[in-house]
Design a protein around this motif. Structure first.
Motif, PDB file in Angstrom:
ATOM      1  N   THR A   1      23.446  17.805  30.761  1.00 14.66           N
ATOM      2  CA  THR A   1      24.508  17.648  31.758  1.00 14.66           C
ATOM      3  C   THR A   1      25.052  18.970  32.296  1.00 14.66           C
ATOM      4  OG1 THR A   1      26.143  17.487  29.979  1.00 14.66           O
ATOM      5  CG2 THR A   1      25.210  15.428  30.816  1.00 14.66           C
ATOM      6  N   LEU A   2      25.170  19.986  31.424  1.00 12.70           N
ATOM      7  CA  LEU A   2      25.834  21.224  31.829  1.00 12.70           C
ATOM      8  C   LEU A   2      24.981  22.474  31.648  1.00 12.70           C
ATOM      9  CD1 LEU A   2      29.323  20.468  30.209  1.00 12.70           C
ATOM     10  CD2 LEU A   2      28.745  20.344  32.639  1.00 12.70           C
ATOM     11  N   GLY A   3      23.771  22.318  31.184  1.00 13.92           N
ATOM     12  CA  GLY A   3      22.921  23.483  30.973  1.00 13.92           C
ATOM     13  C   GLY A   3      23.407  24.384  29.850  1.00 13.92           C
ATOM     14  N   LEU A   4      24.063  23.798  28.847  1.00 13.96           N
ATOM     15  CA  LEU A   4      24.594  24.564  27.721  1.00 13.96           C
ATOM     16  C   LEU A   4      23.709  24.388  26.499  1.00 13.96           C
ATOM     17  CD1 LEU A   4      28.375  23.671  28.114  1.00 13.96           C
ATOM     18  CD2 LEU A   4      27.207  25.720  28.912  1.00 13.96           C
ATOM     19  N   GLU A   5      23.811  25.324  25.571  1.00 14.35           N
ATOM     20  CA  GLU A   5      23.015  25.281  24.361  1.00 14.35           C
ATOM     21  C   GLU A   5      23.906  25.065  23.151  1.00 14.35           C
ATOM     22  OE1 GLU A   5      20.831  28.883  24.028  1.00 14.35           O
ATOM     23  OE2 GLU A   5      19.470  28.436  25.680  1.00 14.35           O
ATOM     24  N   LEU A   6      23.340  24.481  22.109  1.00 18.24           N
ATOM     25  CA  LEU A   6      24.061  24.310  20.859  1.00 18.24           C
ATOM     26  C   LEU A   6      24.150  25.642  20.131  1.00 18.24           C
ATOM     27  CD1 LEU A   6      25.227  22.104  18.876  1.00 18.24           C
ATOM     28  CD2 LEU A   6      23.019  22.217  17.739  1.00 18.24           C
ATOM     29  N   GLU A   7      25.345  25.938  19.604  1.00 19.14           N
ATOM     30  CA  GLU A   7      25.461  27.122  18.763  1.00 19.14           C
ATOM     31  C   GLU A   7      24.632  26.901  17.502  1.00 19.14           C
ATOM     32  OE1 GLU A   7      29.309  29.047  18.167  1.00 19.14           O
ATOM     33  OE2 GLU A   7      30.158  27.538  19.503  1.00 19.14           O
ATOM     34  N   PRO A   8      24.048  27.977  16.955  1.00 20.74           N
ATOM     35  CA  PRO A   8      23.269  27.810  15.714  1.00 20.74           C
ATOM     36  C   PRO A   8      24.122  27.190  14.617  1.00 20.74           C
ATOM     37  CG  PRO A   8      22.946  30.003  16.644  1.00 20.74           C
ATOM     38  CD  PRO A   8      24.055  29.362  17.435  1.00 20.74           C
ATOM     39  N   GLN A   9      23.600  26.163  13.974  1.00 17.24           N
ATOM     40  CA  GLN A   9      24.348  25.459  12.934  1.00 17.24           C
ATOM     41  C   GLN A   9      23.797  25.750  11.549  1.00 17.24           C
ATOM     42  OE1 GLN A   9      27.015  23.707  14.022  1.00 17.24           O
ATOM     43  NE2 GLN A   9      26.418  24.519  16.003  1.00 17.24           N
ATOM     44  N   PHE A  10      22.564  25.366  11.348  1.00 19.45           N
ATOM     45  CA  PHE A  10      21.926  25.521  10.044  1.00 19.45           C
ATOM     46  C   PHE A  10      20.575  26.197  10.235  1.00 19.45           C
ATOM     47  CE2 PHE A  10      24.539  21.687   9.923  1.00 19.45           C
ATOM     48  CZ  PHE A  10      25.377  21.966   8.852  1.00 19.45           C
ATOM     49  N   ASN A  11      20.223  27.006   9.285  1.00 19.37           N
ATOM     50  CA  ASN A  11      18.939  27.691   9.329  1.00 19.37           C
ATOM     51  C   ASN A  11      18.259  27.534   7.975  1.00 19.37           C
ATOM     52  OD1 ASN A  11      16.765  29.309   9.996  1.00 19.37           O
ATOM     53  ND2 ASN A  11      17.842  31.226   9.612  1.00 19.37           N
ATOM     54  N   ASP A  12      17.825  26.303   7.686  1.00 18.08           N
ATOM     55  CA  ASP A  12      17.143  25.993   6.428  1.00 18.08           C
ATOM     56  C   ASP A  12      17.898  26.555   5.227  1.00 18.08           C
ATOM     57  OD1 ASP A  12      15.118  24.818   7.937  1.00 18.08           O
ATOM     58  OD2 ASP A  12      14.006  26.682   8.100  1.00 18.08           O
ATOM     59  N   PRO A  13      19.126  26.051   4.958  1.00 14.89           N
ATOM     60  CA  PRO A  13      19.919  26.605   3.854  1.00 14.89           C
ATOM     61  C   PRO A  13      19.264  26.483   2.497  1.00 14.89           C
ATOM     62  CG  PRO A  13      20.877  24.560   4.695  1.00 14.89           C
ATOM     63  CD  PRO A  13      19.811  24.965   5.664  1.00 14.89           C
TER      64      PRO A  13
ATOM     65  N   LEU B   1      16.542  27.496   1.721  1.00  9.71           N
ATOM     66  CA  LEU B   1      15.709  28.681   1.504  1.00  9.71           C
ATOM     67  C   LEU B   1      16.555  29.932   1.228  1.00  9.71           C
ATOM     68  CD1 LEU B   1      13.049  28.212   4.354  1.00  9.71           C
ATOM     69  CD2 LEU B   1      12.869  27.541   1.943  1.00  9.71           C
ATOM     70  N   SER B   2      17.856  29.762   1.031  1.00 14.27           N
ATOM     71  CA  SER B   2      18.757  30.902   0.832  1.00 14.27           C
ATOM     72  C   SER B   2      18.371  31.688  -0.418  1.00 14.27           C
ATOM     73  CB  SER B   2      20.198  30.421   0.703  1.00 14.27           C
ATOM     74  OG  SER B   2      20.592  29.688   1.838  1.00 14.27           O
ATOM     75  N   THR B   3      18.419  33.013  -0.309  1.00 13.23           N
ATOM     76  CA  THR B   3      18.071  33.879  -1.429  1.00 13.23           C
ATOM     77  C   THR B   3      19.287  34.554  -2.058  1.00 13.23           C
ATOM     78  OG1 THR B   3      17.682  35.704   0.118  1.00 13.23           O
ATOM     79  CG2 THR B   3      15.777  34.356  -0.496  1.00 13.23           C
ATOM     80  N   SER B   4      20.466  34.319  -1.486  1.00 10.14           N
ATOM     81  CA  SER B   4      21.701  34.886  -2.025  1.00 10.14           C
ATOM     82  C   SER B   4      22.869  34.136  -1.418  1.00 10.14           C
ATOM     83  CB  SER B   4      21.804  36.381  -1.701  1.00 10.14           C
ATOM     84  OG  SER B   4      21.918  36.580  -0.301  1.00 10.14           O
ATOM     85  N   LEU B   5      24.058  34.332  -1.988  1.00 13.06           N
ATOM     86  CA  LEU B   5      25.253  33.724  -1.403  1.00 13.06           C
ATOM     87  C   LEU B   5      25.531  34.293  -0.019  1.00 13.06           C
ATOM     88  CD1 LEU B   5      27.679  33.603  -4.484  1.00 13.06           C
ATOM     89  CD2 LEU B   5      26.410  31.708  -3.447  1.00 13.06           C
ATOM     90  N   GLN B   6      25.275  35.583   0.151  1.00  8.85           N
ATOM     91  CA  GLN B   6      25.463  36.202   1.467  1.00  8.85           C
ATOM     92  C   GLN B   6      24.524  35.589   2.483  1.00  8.85           C
ATOM     93  OE1 GLN B   6      24.773  40.440   1.516  1.00  8.85           O
ATOM     94  NE2 GLN B   6      26.039  40.746   3.333  1.00  8.85           N
ATOM     95  N   ASP B   7      23.299  35.322   2.070  1.00 11.92           N
ATOM     96  CA  ASP B   7      22.321  34.686   2.949  1.00 11.92           C
ATOM     97  C   ASP B   7      22.741  33.254   3.255  1.00 11.92           C
ATOM     98  OD1 ASP B   7      19.935  34.420   4.406  1.00 11.92           O
ATOM     99  OD2 ASP B   7      18.857  33.643   2.661  1.00 11.92           O
ATOM    100  N   PHE B   8      23.229  32.527   2.246  1.00 11.97           N
ATOM    101  CA  PHE B   8      23.620  31.125   2.418  1.00 11.97           C
ATOM    102  C   PHE B   8      24.806  30.994   3.362  1.00 11.97           C
ATOM    103  CE2 PHE B   8      26.144  27.407   1.222  1.00 11.97           C
ATOM    104  CZ  PHE B   8      25.192  26.403   1.234  1.00 11.97           C
ATOM    105  N   TRP B   9      25.899  31.702   3.078  1.00 12.53           N
ATOM    106  CA  TRP B   9      27.130  31.545   3.846  1.00 12.53           C
ATOM    107  C   TRP B   9      27.097  32.281   5.183  1.00 12.53           C
ATOM    108  CZ3 TRP B   9      29.995  27.688   2.626  1.00 12.53           C
ATOM    109  CH2 TRP B   9      30.161  27.283   1.307  1.00 12.53           C
ATOM    110  N   GLY B  10      26.391  33.386   5.248  1.00 10.71           N
ATOM    111  CA  GLY B  10      26.427  34.198   6.459  1.00 10.71           C
ATOM    112  C   GLY B  10      25.338  33.904   7.468  1.00 10.71           C
ATOM    113  N   ARG B  11      24.174  33.405   7.003  1.00 12.09           N
ATOM    114  CA  ARG B  11      23.042  33.267   7.926  1.00 12.09           C
ATOM    115  C   ARG B  11      22.375  31.899   7.925  1.00 12.09           C
ATOM    116  NH1 ARG B  11      22.597  38.656   6.007  1.00 12.09           N
ATOM    117  NH2 ARG B  11      21.445  37.987   4.162  1.00 12.09           N
ATOM    118  N   ARG B  12      22.790  31.001   7.030  1.00 11.96           N
ATOM    119  CA  ARG B  12      22.048  29.741   6.947  1.00 11.96           C
ATOM    120  C   ARG B  12      22.925  28.484   6.978  1.00 11.96           C
ATOM    121  NH1 ARG B  12      16.700  30.275   5.927  1.00 11.96           N
ATOM    122  NH2 ARG B  12      15.921  32.270   5.153  1.00 11.96           N
ATOM    123  N   TRP B  13      24.115  28.514   6.378  1.00  7.69           N
ATOM    124  CA  TRP B  13      24.924  27.298   6.301  1.00  7.69           C
ATOM    125  C   TRP B  13      26.072  27.355   7.293  1.00  7.69           C
ATOM    126  CZ3 TRP B  13      24.540  22.554   4.457  1.00  7.69           C
ATOM    127  CH2 TRP B  13      25.682  21.762   4.396  1.00  7.69           C
TER     128      TRP B  13
END
Length: 369
Positions: A185-197, A199-211
């Motif tokens: 409808t508006l040509g907008l994109e979804l903000e990144p939500q999840f990135n295969d949590p 597969l997280s290798t650390s809490l920093q990876d989980f909270w900052g880049r995946r969840w």
């Protein structure tokens, strides 16, 4: 029969309130759009937005369902309010002067962003998830719902594991539906939500880049950045991220308590707050250890993933999921599935009966008098 009438009335009442709530949200965001063009940024603009932000905290109280009420509370009381705080500082996605009025309202309401042109056409963007990925998750959710019928024969810990994946799949599917509608409808994109949590290798990876990456970005401007600036004056630039991370987790904890109050209307037990405070301490400790070691000692990826997910799930079973069961979110969710299914069955069943009845009338032979 009376129970079915009551259920249909309840569903219609919830949908009516849902429409009223979102009409109020749209009107309020139109006001904020005009105000942001007139009122200078800073404290004056924050004061101008405060009535709207208070309204956004009150509107979810008009809804009681897990799905319509829960998602609306998250979008309105959390996302919209923090985006307005960022806009008051002339930052964040709503501060883009090229946004049209419909785009401003949509981005203010939902976890979406304006599409950006690719500066390097030769470098293609990372492809999104395929349709088969989402179909697989729909199938798995159907399997989970079927398994829950036999929950009395399963270990409670296994049920909690299924809930972990159920919540993850449900959130991703609902947000994907929002993304498809916004794109069409508006040509907008979804903000990144999840990135295969998983597969997280650390809490920093989980909270900052995946969840729930969207929440991390939403809290950065109004919470993390100011805390980082203050912390840098106290402990120095090197260690400033540690208290800033903790402050962000504190705010996230309070917002989670608020969301669960909307869902259950029960006095908080603060278990969920302790969950986020525990991770708010654990993550800075992990970051500090990484700074001290400076890459000299790293665990194998498989081991670090197992330890990370094990820690997240163990603390979740201990402090996070009890709140789900306290507000009976699992029971109420399945009741809503059944209610919607029955409503659709009655709706389409009535339409089919009406069509068959009309066909019968047309086909009746004429009677000679």
């Amino acid at each position: 029969m009376e129970g079915k009438i009551y259920q249909n009335h309840t569903l219609e009442w919830e949908i009516t309130n849902f429409i009223k709530v979102w009409v109020s949200v749209v009107v309020s965001l139109l006001y904020c759009h005009v105000a942001s063009r007139i009122v200078p940024r800073g404290l004056t603009r924050i004061i101008t937005f405060i009535p709207v932000m208070c309204l956004f905290l009150a509107l979810p109280l008009s809804l009681h369902s897990m799905h319509l009420g829960g998602m609306s509370a998250f979008f309105i009381a959390w996302l919209a309010n923090f985006k307005l705080l960022s806009l008051a500082l002339d930052k964040g996605p709503l501060s883009d002067p090229t946004l049209s009025l419909p785009q401003f309202v949509a981005i203010g309401c939902f976890p979406i962003k304006k599409s950006r042109p690719n500066p390097c056409p030769s470098i293609s963007k990372k492809p999104g998830k395929s349709l088969w990925n989402y179909l697989t998750k729909v199938l798995l959710m159907a399997v989970f719902i079927r398994i829950y019928d036999y929950s009395e024969h399963l270990h409670p810990k296994l049920i909690m594991v299924l809930y972990c994946f159920h919540i993850y799949f449900m959130l991703e599917l609902m947000l994907a539906a929002v993304a498809a509608l916004a794109r069409a409808t508006l040509g907008l994109e979804l903000e990144p939500q999840f990135n295969d949590p998983y597969l997280s290798t650390s809490l920093q990876d989980f909270w900052g880049r995946r969840w729930n990456i969207m929440v991390t970005r939403t809290l950065r401007t109004p919470v993390y950045d100011p805390a980082l600036s203050v912390s840098a004056l106290v402990v120095g630039r090197k260690w400033a991220p540690l208290p800033a991370v903790f402050c962000t987790f504190v705010v996230s904890a309070l917002m989670h308590e608020l969301i669960f109050y909307y869902l259950g209307r029960k006095r908080p037990t603060w278990e969920m707050t302790w969950f986020f405070l525990l991770h708010g301490v654990s993550l800075p400790v992990e970051i500090a250890i990484k700074k001290v070691l400076n890459g000299r000692c790293q665990l194998p990826r498989v081991i670090s993933t197992i330890l990370t997910l094990g820690y997240v799930m163990a603390t979740g079973f201990w402090l996070f999921f009890p709140e789900f069961f306290r507000v009976k979110s699992n029971v109420r969710a399945f009741e809503e599935y059944a209610l919607v299914g029955a409503f659709l069955k009655d709706l389409f069943g009535g339409a089919v009966k009406a069509r068959n009845f009309n066909s019968t009338i047309i086909q009746l032979p004429s009677v000679r008098r």
